[in-house]
Design an enzyme around this catalytic site. Structure first.
Site, short mmCIF file in Angstrom:
data_model
loop_
_atom_site.label_atom_id
_atom_site.label_comp_id
_atom_site.label_asym_id
_atom_site.label_seq_id
_atom_site.Cartn_x
_atom_site.Cartn_y
_atom_site.Cartn_z
N ASN A 12 8.78 -16.17 -9.15
CA ASN A 12 7.71 -15.61 -8.34
C ASN A 12 6.51 -16.54 -8.49
O ASN A 12 5.79 -16.49 -9.48
CB ASN A 12 7.40 -14.19 -8.84
N LYS A 19 5.89 -16.77 -12.42
CA LYS A 19 6.59 -15.78 -13.25
C LYS A 19 8.08 -16.01 -13.09
O LYS A 19 8.54 -16.34 -11.99
CB LYS A 19 6.26 -14.36 -12.77
N ARG A 76 10.83 -15.11 -4.72
CA ARG A 76 10.05 -14.13 -3.97
C ARG A 76 9.24 -14.88 -2.91
O ARG A 76 8.52 -15.83 -3.22
CB ARG A 76 9.10 -13.39 -4.90
N HIS A 165 5.62 -5.25 -0.42
CA HIS A 165 6.25 -4.53 -1.55
C HIS A 165 7.67 -4.09 -1.19
O HIS A 165 8.18 -3.12 -1.75
CB HIS A 165 5.45 -3.27 -1.95
N ARG A 226 -8.75 -3.46 -2.73
CA ARG A 226 -8.68 -3.49 -1.26
C ARG A 226 -9.05 -2.13 -0.68
O ARG A 226 -8.70 -1.09 -1.24
CB ARG A 226 -7.28 -3.86 -0.78
N ARG A 269 -6.86 3.42 -15.75
CA ARG A 269 -7.11 3.93 -17.12
C ARG A 269 -8.61 4.05 -17.38
O ARG A 269 -9.08 5.05 -17.93
CB ARG A 269 -6.50 2.97 -18.16
N GLY A 315 2.43 0.46 -11.64
CA GLY A 315 1.55 0.72 -12.79
C GLY A 315 0.88 2.07 -12.80
O GLY A 315 0.94 2.81 -13.78
N GLU A 318 3.69 5.10 -12.18
CA GLU A 318 4.58 5.37 -13.32
C GLU A 318 3.84 5.94 -14.52
O GLU A 318 4.43 6.64 -15.34
CB GLU A 318 5.29 4.07 -13.75
N GLU A 369 11.12 -5.14 -9.37
CA GLU A 369 11.20 -6.06 -8.23
C GLU A 369 12.05 -7.28 -8.55
O GLU A 369 12.76 -7.79 -7.69
CB GLU A 369 9.78 -6.45 -7.79
P1 ADP Z 1 0.32 -5.15 -9.68
O1 ADP Z 1 -0.02 -4.63 -8.32
O2 ADP Z 1 -0.68 -6.12 -10.20
O3 ADP Z 1 1.77 -5.55 -9.86
P2 ADP Z 1 0.94 -2.97 -11.51
O4 ADP Z 1 2.00 -2.27 -10.77
O5 ADP Z 1 1.29 -3.67 -12.77
O6 ADP Z 1 0.08 -3.90 -10.58
O7 ADP Z 1 -0.20 -1.89 -11.83
C1 ADP Z 1 -1.37 -2.27 -12.49
C2 ADP Z 1 -2.31 -1.08 -12.54
O8 ADP Z 1 -1.64 0.03 -13.13
C3 ADP Z 1 -3.53 -1.31 -13.40
O9 ADP Z 1 -4.57 -1.89 -12.65
C4 ADP Z 1 -3.89 0.11 -13.82
O10 ADP Z 1 -4.79 0.65 -12.87
C5 ADP Z 1 -2.61 0.88 -13.72
N1 ADP Z 1 -2.10 1.35 -15.02
C6 ADP Z 1 -1.33 0.71 -15.89
N2 ADP Z 1 -1.07 1.48 -16.97
C7 ADP Z 1 -1.71 2.65 -16.77
C8 ADP Z 1 -1.85 3.87 -17.50
N3 ADP Z 1 -1.27 4.03 -18.68
N4 ADP Z 1 -2.59 4.86 -16.95
C9 ADP Z 1 -3.18 4.70 -15.77
N5 ADP Z 1 -3.08 3.59 -15.03
C10 ADP Z 1 -2.37 2.57 -15.51
#
Ligand code: ADP
Length: 406
Positions: A12, A19, A76, A165, A226, A269, A315, A318, A369
């Site tokens: 990627n 990555k 990717r 995505h 965004r 968070r 993120g 989940e 992914e």
């Molecule tokens: P990307 O779009 O960069 O691939 P990810 O899917 O890794 O992003 O998601 C990143 C986001 O997930 C972080 O900016 C944060 O807002 C959120 N995140 C990660 N862990 C937690 C958590 N434990 N609780 C709440 N939000 C979280």
């Protein structure tokens, strides 16, 4: 015939990062993974050096690019435009077409191309497969993909809704069907991919029929930085009243908007921590984010007619139980609710968080992914090998059935 090579290296390539993951499709194991960052800013001058460093690291672990077990490299590629509807074996014509699509993804496609070209230089004999973020969405019906603008202008400039995505939406919708014990063709799923970038999709019987991102990843949900949906006249208005240039409004909407624009933080968070402390701006940012999410759940319920499951992933999806609870709060009329205890359980496995017997299953389904890219890559090279073999021998198992284990 020698035993089939079953490993796939997934690359990627971003504008300043590379990555990688090495996966074995025979047993689904992850043999290596990592990231080279700050390409061009530090000791790693360019993508060639970055990939050489990755190759050296893999070789040190006995997993070098020259290993006979390596079946292919999967790349990717962010924008596949209207033509790339599936993972595609790279050749000169494919490279030229990805290059032609650069205006649609000016930051991403050039980096992706550099990654492919570099890998081709290192292993010219190895199949390289481009896996597109947009491909899963090419099944959207024309009425969902069209913007209601002048057709000639739209067609001349390839302006339509592509969605992104896609590998995540494909993987998660399939895993959700699995969680329900059904074949993907039997279920309708709303997938909510909530990361720093965020998008929703409506998947009907395994085919995407609607998604929230459009020509670019800017459309749709409120994201980390965004804006998501916005009246397009805002940009011309800002140009007239504030003298903002195209570059400035681009920057505003992509980098200084969303949660960050609303409250100064893009990390969920941190926003939750601030809400717990009574911070009003963080509370409002959260409310705007949830309001948009709810509108999309409602809209996609209408698009699908019947919804079997809503799956949260990435993120935020989940990990952030409060986001999931708030997104479905008040939607019992649509059959949606979460069990508060189930919602707070944390595992890396797909799991149901709605109460038993709920009309619509609400689930947390971790995305992968890289696995999806590897799966698409392996299926492509396996199908190609099979069709070559079937030219001069007995019929071979076609496509997916001969390929990945998932
Ligand atoms: P990307 O779009 O960069 O691939 P990810 O899917 O890794 O992003 O998601 C990143 C986001 O997930 C972080 O900016 C944060 O807002 C959120 N995140 C990660 N862990 C937690 C958590 N434990 N609780 C709440 N939000 C979280």
């Amino acid at each position: 015939m020698t035993p089939r090579a079953t490993r796939v290296l997934v690359l990627n390539s971003g504008s300043s990062s590379l990555k990688y993951q090495l996966l074995d499709m025979a047993d689904g194991s992850r043999l290596a993974s990592g990231v080279v960052e700050r390409i061009g800013e530090g000791p790693v001058a360019d993508h060639t050096e970055a990939l050489e460093a990755v190759a050296a690291e893999l070789a040190g672990a006995g997993l070098g690019l020259d290993s006979p077990e390596l079946a292919a490299i999967g790349h990717r590629v962010v924008h596949g435009g209207p033509r790339f509807t599936a993972p595609t074996l790279v050749d000169d014509a494919v490279l030229a077409e990805i290059e032609r699509l650069v205006p649609l993804a000016p930051l991403h496609n050039p980096a992706n191309l550099t990654g492919i070209r570099t890998a081709l230089r290192l292993r010219p004999d190895l199949p390289q497969v481009a896996v597109f973020d947009t491909a899963f969405h090419t099944t959207m019906p024309e009425h969902a993909a069209r913007y209601a603008i002048d057709t000639a202008t739209a067609d001349a400039h390839l302006i339509r809704r592509y969605g992104f995505h896609g590998t995540s939406h494909a993987y998660v919708s399939r895993k959700t069907a699995e969680l329900l014990g059904k074949d993907p063709s039997e279920v309708n799923v709303i997938v909510l991919h909530l990361g720093n970038g965020a998008s929703a999709s409506a998947v009907e019987g395994g085919r995407c029929v609607e998604t929230s991102m459009g020509l670019t990843p800017l459309e749709g949900l409120v994201m980390g930085t965004r804006s998501g949906d916005i009246d397009p006249a805002v940009t011309s208005h800002l140009h007239r009243v504030a003298g903002m240039s195209v570059a400035e409004t681009d920057e505003l909407l992509n980098k200084k908007s969303g949660l960050a624009g609303l409250c100064g933080d893009n990390d969920m968070r941190e926003i939750q921590r601030r809400i717990d402390e009574g911070d009003e701006r963080a509370r409002l940012a959260f409310a705007v984010y949830i309001h948009r999410l709810k509108k999309y759940i409602g809209a996609y319920t209408a698009v699908l007619g019947r919804v079997d499951a809503v799956a949260f992933t990435a993120g935020v999806g989940e990990n952030a139980a409060p986001v999931r609870a708030a997104a479905v709060a008040g939607l019992a009329g649509l059959g949606l609710s979460v069990d508060p205890e189930r919602n707070t359980v944390r595992t890396g496995e797909p799991r149901v968080i709605s109460p038993d017997g709920a009309p619509v299953v609400v689930a947390v389904v971790p995305t992968d992914e890289e696995w999806e890219i590897a799966r698409g890559t392996f299926a492509t090279v396996t199908a190609t090998a099979d069709s070559a073999a079937s030219m001069d021998s007995a019929p071979a198992g076609a496509g997916e059935s001969a390929g990945p284990i998932d």
